[in-house]
Design a protein around this motif. Structure first.
Motif, PDB file in Angstrom:
ATOM      1  N   PRO A  59    -111.835 -89.341 170.674  1.00 31.35           N
ATOM      2  CA  PRO A  59    -111.434 -89.377 169.261  1.00 31.35           C
ATOM      3  C   PRO A  59    -111.424 -90.799 168.694  1.00 31.35           C
ATOM      4  O   PRO A  59    -111.785 -91.010 167.534  1.00 31.35           O
ATOM      5  N   GLY A  60    -111.011 -91.778 169.537  1.00 35.52           N
ATOM      6  CA  GLY A  60    -111.027 -93.165 169.055  1.00 35.52           C
ATOM      7  C   GLY A  60    -112.435 -93.635 168.765  1.00 35.52           C
ATOM      8  O   GLY A  60    -112.692 -94.304 167.764  1.00 35.52           O
ATOM      9  N   PHE A  61    -113.369 -93.283 169.651  1.00 33.68           N
ATOM     10  CA  PHE A  61    -114.763 -93.649 169.435  1.00 33.68           C
ATOM     11  C   PHE A  61    -115.321 -92.945 168.194  1.00 33.68           C
ATOM     12  O   PHE A  61    -116.046 -93.545 167.392  1.00 33.68           O
ATOM     13  N   ALA A  62    -114.959 -91.641 168.035  1.00 28.36           N
ATOM     14  CA  ALA A  62    -115.427 -90.891 166.865  1.00 28.36           C
ATOM     15  C   ALA A  62    -114.883 -91.510 165.576  1.00 28.36           C
ATOM     16  O   ALA A  62    -115.599 -91.611 164.576  1.00 28.36           O
ATOM     17  N   TRP A  63    -113.608 -91.921 165.617  1.00 30.13           N
ATOM     18  CA  TRP A  63    -113.012 -92.553 164.430  1.00 30.13           C
ATOM     19  C   TRP A  63    -113.722 -93.853 164.094  1.00 30.13           C
ATOM     20  O   TRP A  63    -113.990 -94.168 162.925  1.00 30.13           O
ATOM     21  N   LYS A  64    -114.052 -94.617 165.137  1.00 27.05           N
ATOM     22  CA  LYS A  64    -114.738 -95.895 164.938  1.00 27.05           C
ATOM     23  C   LYS A  64    -116.116 -95.668 164.325  1.00 27.05           C
ATOM     24  O   LYS A  64    -116.511 -96.361 163.367  1.00 27.05           O
ATOM     25  N   MET A  65    -116.873 -94.692 164.842  1.00 25.00           N
ATOM     26  CA  MET A  65    -118.215 -94.413 164.313  1.00 25.00           C
ATOM     27  C   MET A  65    -118.148 -93.808 162.918  1.00 25.00           C
ATOM     28  O   MET A  65    -119.027 -94.011 162.092  1.00 25.00           O
ATOM     29  N   TRP A  66    -117.087 -93.027 162.650  1.00 26.60           N
ATOM     30  CA  TRP A  66    -116.905 -92.440 161.318  1.00 26.60           C
ATOM     31  C   TRP A  66    -116.717 -93.539 160.273  1.00 26.60           C
ATOM     32  O   TRP A  66    -117.313 -93.520 159.203  1.00 26.60           O
ATOM     33  N   ASN A  67    -115.853 -94.507 160.602  1.00 25.09           N
ATOM     34  CA  ASN A  67    -115.604 -95.601 159.675  1.00 25.09           C
ATOM     35  C   ASN A  67    -116.833 -96.483 159.503  1.00 25.09           C
ATOM     36  O   ASN A  67    -117.042 -97.082 158.450  1.00 25.09           O
ATOM     37  N   ALA A  68    -117.634 -96.594 160.584  1.00 24.07           N
ATOM     38  CA  ALA A  68    -118.837 -97.425 160.533  1.00 24.07           C
ATOM     39  C   ALA A  68    -120.018 -96.667 159.914  1.00 24.07           C
ATOM     40  O   ALA A  68    -121.123 -97.198 159.825  1.00 24.07           O
ATOM     41  N   ASP A  69    -119.798 -95.374 159.542  1.00 26.73           N
ATOM     42  CA  ASP A  69    -120.867 -94.525 158.993  1.00 26.73           C
ATOM     43  C   ASP A  69    -122.062 -94.488 159.946  1.00 26.73           C
ATOM     44  O   ASP A  69    -123.208 -94.542 159.539  1.00 26.73           O
ATOM     45  N   ASN A  70    -121.749 -94.384 161.248  1.00 23.97           N
ATOM     46  CA  ASN A  70    -122.789 -94.378 162.290  1.00 23.97           C
ATOM     47  C   ASN A  70    -122.611 -93.129 163.148  1.00 23.97           C
ATOM     48  O   ASN A  70    -122.329 -93.196 164.345  1.00 23.97           O
ATOM     49  N   ILE A  71    -122.738 -91.953 162.519  1.00 27.68           N
ATOM     50  CA  ILE A  71    -122.518 -90.690 163.220  1.00 27.68           C
ATOM     51  C   ILE A  71    -123.590 -90.449 164.282  1.00 27.68           C
ATOM     52  O   ILE A  71    -123.366 -89.769 165.277  1.00 27.68           O
ATOM     53  N   VAL A  72    -124.779 -91.036 164.094  1.00 35.00           N
ATOM     54  CA  VAL A  72    -125.866 -90.845 165.074  1.00 35.00           C
ATOM     55  C   VAL A  72    -125.450 -91.348 166.453  1.00 35.00           C
ATOM     56  O   VAL A  72    -125.790 -90.768 167.479  1.00 35.00           O
ATOM     57  N   ALA A  73    -124.681 -92.453 166.495  1.00 35.82           N
ATOM     58  CA  ALA A  73    -124.239 -93.006 167.784  1.00 35.82           C
ATOM     59  C   ALA A  73    -123.292 -92.059 168.494  1.00 35.82           C
ATOM     60  O   ALA A  73    -123.183 -92.088 169.720  1.00 35.82           O
ATOM     61  N   LEU A  74    -122.578 -91.213 167.740  1.00 34.87           N
ATOM     62  CA  LEU A  74    -121.646 -90.259 168.334  1.00 34.87           C
ATOM     63  C   LEU A  74    -122.343 -88.972 168.752  1.00 34.87           C
ATOM     64  O   LEU A  74    -121.947 -88.337 169.714  1.00 34.87           O
TER      65      LEU A  74
END
Length: 826
Positions: free
Chosen positions: A722-737
């Protein structure tokens, strides 16, 4: 000067454009004007196959062939000039004046031709994305010739191996002479339709191997062949005299091929590791018993016996001396003539013949077909003096034999029951005596026997119920279940006895063991009625006891939902405590999701179907069942998959029941799996529906990312999924998740919505998390505008970096010993 340069540059660009229009748009096509030399190739429109000149390993000879374009291992699927190689690189592949596709050498000599008899002009040859090279007219577009009708040693998707019953014409595979010589070898493979259609391999003109008849789904002579495993096979009779076999895989990312090698072995292989290698998954030749007619007529082959050949009961070796030396080709002969043979010879017929039942057999060659139903198949064969055996398969129908039984093989599993006609005297005399004694005893003691059996069954069942109820009543006062336990009517739960379950699991044999958990081992079993089950057996040295056992009995004994694993019953005898579940063949979700090969079978549609299947199960537990139930240990290893990959929630050893209007409770014993616990439960022991919603978020994010939540525990930057998902969500980088396997533009919005819902489910405060009905509405897009999530709980490390190794280990595992992570299907 600048004007000259500009003019020259413009002219060059025009010439290049014309060149590209003429040649770049038709890189998959050959015409009389656009031929290819030895150094050139053409490629199919989708980029899957190439055609050009090649040399086999350890050879300098040149051949025209077709091979996979995107697979690193050079794999040729078709060869043109197999028997006439070029000795240098002067070859040309072109369209001749008479309209044929030809291979020419440096002196314009024809080494190979498509051999069209009718002269047609303006033809072109195109390499299709199926790997089929076709010769067609520019106007009609019909195929005048195609490589699929003239295969080499390789059977690929959409190709048809066929036989024309009227003309005898066959499309079949032919082996190479050696790995460095693609000329036609000794072996061929194709469809034989003399009686029932079968797949054959021939050595020259002699049968070398056969598949057994086709029953509409599988070849019944192949041990453990399942239509789901051998995906997409189809054998079709076009009603115009042609019977053909084809296959197509449901997963385009894993190309499948069947190759007839130089030893006559048909190999199934698929490309794995992103096209870097081929993995053989099946072969026609596994043991000597697979060779056609290894034991001769009326001889049965069993690879587990020594010697492997034996005569059927009622038969003896035709040549005893050769048989004893290990030469079994002469086969066996009948020891006692049949009744109809004795009558025809003018002697006393005696008693009627009978049938010897052989189980799990590969049926013999040369089977006839009858329209008789299963109950009439035996009588039809018995009334026909020429009938020497019969078998019945639901897909094939009644199969009688009037010729010698050849190519018999005993399987360890699968196969069909074969009934061989023998003289009455050859039937088991011990069996006849046993029947006489049994009939006599039944006549005298039938009433006493039935009453004794019924009384014993009643007493055993009552004894089992009494022990179970004693445990239940003893457990009903515990804080975990409350006063609502007594609402469960265990009288309606099926109680098994220990002997019944021991017989179903072959006395809990190691070969039937599916896995091991804190509760104890789980075994696969089969009841006397044929029903497959999974038996969960409480280990005597387990950390759990009757508390968790009775908890699971109480929780799911009355639950009936398609997305919950069904409990068939339980067994309580002495120190033994066992739970009997429905058998789930496809293991748990984590066995697919985190496996580098199997995860590719879970495309986004299947993953989303799994997500949509878990939600109704949770909704039923929280709202629709008679008792509100909180599983408290919702994770990927507790989501089991049936044969169609539908999800079912399992393992209720830690579940809690609410009665009346209760919706939350506290406990002093925090149990479950770190990383899946909500903050209020992990820290204060408070659990509710929102606790399961928090656990569901990890499931959802793991399904989308294809990564375990525990895989982040050793990461120095990201402390949880969830922490990684939150980080990618804020970075608008959903592809990395997102798991690369499901990264497709058409699913981007649906995946984004799932990640948004997942982050909403992991909010710090339970009141901020949506309920299961709202989650379902969000996933189905019934709620269009989703709220923005807040920073999720537990984004700080759950275990400090300097914690001891034992603590680190605990952070990755279940903190109780109840949960069971299966290694195989259950």
């Amino acid at each position: 000067m600048e004007l000259v340069r500009s003019t020259n540059l413009s002219a060059l660009l025009v010439l290049l454009s014309c060149f590209c229009l003429q040649f770049g748009s038709a890189i998959d096509t050959i015409t009389a004007a656009k031929f290819i030399n030895d150094s050139e190739t053409i490629i199919s429109n989708g980029g899957d196959f190439k055609l050009g000149f090649f040399s086999p390993p350890n050879s300098t000879d040149r051949y025209v062939g077709i091979w996979y374009a995107e697979i690193s291992v050079f794999t040729v699927v078709w060869v043109a000039n197999r028997n006439n190689p070029l000795k240098n690189s002067s070859g040309v592949l072109t369209i001749s004046e008479d309209g044929n596709l030809v291979v020419l050498d440096g002196q314009k000599k024809i080494l190979w031709s498509s051999n069209l008899t009718n002269s047609v002009v303006n033809l072109s040859a195109q390499l299709l994305d199926s790997g089929n090279l076709v010769l067609q007219g520019n106007t009609t577009g019909t195929f005048l010739w195609e490589s699929f009708q003239h295969p080499s040693n390789t059977f690929i998707e959409k190709m048809k191996i066929s036989t024309d019953v009227r003309t005898g014409k066959k499309v079949q595979l032919t082996s190479w002479t050696s790995p460095s010589d693609p000329s036609i070898g000794n072996f061929s493979a194709g469809i034989d339709a003399r009686n029932l259609p079968e797949l054959f391999i021939w050595n020259g003109s002699r049968p070398y191997w056969r598949s057994g008849p086709w029953n509409g789904l599988v070849f019944i002579g192949l041990q453990n062949m399942y239509s789901v495993f051998h995906d997409g096979f189809s054998l079709v009779d076009d009603k115009e005299g042609t019977i053909y076999l084809s296959f197509s895989s449901s997963n385009d990312s894993f190309p499948y091929t069947y190759v007839l090698n130089e030893q006559g072995n048909l190999l199934e292989a698929y490309s794995n590791n992103s096209g870097e290698d081929w993995e053989v998954t099946w072969s026609s030749y596994k043991t000597e018993c697979d060779v056609y007619g290894k034991c001769g007529a009326y001889g049965s082959c069993n690879s587990h016996n020594s010697p492997i050949c034996s005569c059927l009961r009622g038969f003896e070796p035709k040549n005893t001396e050769e048989w004893n030396r290990g030469n079994w080709t002469s086969g066996c002969v009948r020891r006692t003539p049949l009744q109809c043979e004795r009558v025809n010879n003018g002697s006393d017929g005696g008693k009627k013949d009978g049938f010897l039942k052989l189980t799990m057999m590969k049926v013999p060659d040369l089977a006839d077909w009858s329209s008789a139903r299963e109950e009439n198949c035996r009588n039809q064969c018995l009334e026909n003096c020429s009938c020497i055996a019969y078998a019945f398969d639901a897909g094939t129908g009644c199969m009688p034999w009037t010729r010698s039984l050849i190519d018999l093989q005993k399987f360890s599993s699968g196969g069909v029951d074969l009934y061989v006609r023998v003289a009455y005297s050859e039937l088991d005399t011990k069996e006849k005596v046993k029947v006489i004694i049994t009939v006599s005893v039944i006549i005298v003691l039938i009433f006493t026997g039935i009453c004794t059996y019924l009384l014993w069954r009643w007493m055993a069942k009552q004894n089992g119920r009494r022990k179970t109820k004693m445990l239940l009543y003893k457990f009903s006062g515990e804080e975990k279940l409350g006063d609502n336990v007594n609402q469960v009517k265990l009288q309606e739960l099926l109680l098994f006895n220990l002997q019944e379950l021991a017989s179903a699991t072959n006395n809990f044999h190691q070969s039937n063991k599916l896995g091991q958990g804190g509760f104890g081992p789980v075994y696969r079993g089969k009841l006397s009625n044929g029903q497959e089950i999974a038996v969960k057996r409480l280990s005597r040295d387990s950390g759990q006891g009757q508390e968790e056992f009775m908890n699971e009995v109480v929780v799911i004994s009355k639950l009936q939902h398609r997305n919950l694993v069904r409990l068939h019953g339980c067994c309580v005898e002495g120190e033994e405590k066992m739970l009997v579940y429905e058998y789930m063949p496809n293991k748990s979700l984590d066995a697919f999701l985190f496996d580098p090969v199997k995860s590719k079978l879970l495309d986004w549609r299947r993953r989303f179907n799994i997500i949509e299947g878990i939600c109704p199960g949770l909704l039923y537990l929280h709202r629709d069942s008679r008792l509100k139930i909180i599983p408290r240990d919702l994770k990927t290893s507790n989501i089991l998959l049936d044969e169609e990959l539908n999800p079912k929630i399992s393992d209720f050893g830690l579940a809690r029941i609410f009665g009346g209007n209760g919706d939350q409770a506290n406990t002093t014993r925090v149990v479950g799996t770190y990383g899946y616990m909500s903050p209020e439960y992990a820290m204060k022991g408070r659990f509710s529906e929102k606790s399961d919603v928090f656990s569901f978020r990890v499931l959802l994010l793991e399904i989308v990312s294809g990564r375990r939540n525990s895989s982040f525990f050793d990461d120095e930057q990201d402390m949880s999924l969830p922490g990684f998902a939150w980080k990618m969500w804020n970075a608008d980088n959903i592809v990395a998740l997102t798991d690369p396997i499901i990264c497709e533009p058409s699913f981007e919005m649906e995946i984004l919505r799932c990640i948004n819902v997942g982050l909403l489910c992991v909010q710090d405060f339970a009141n901020d998390r949506p309920t299961v009905p709202i989650v379902i509405s969000m996933l189905k897009s019934e709620i269009i505008d989703l709220p923005l999530p807040k920073q999720p709980a537990f984004t700080e490390r759950e275990i400090a970096p300097d914690a001891s190794s034992s603590q680190n280990n605990q952070s990755k595992c279940s903190v109780n010993n109840v949960t069971v992570t299966m290694v195989q299907g259950r």
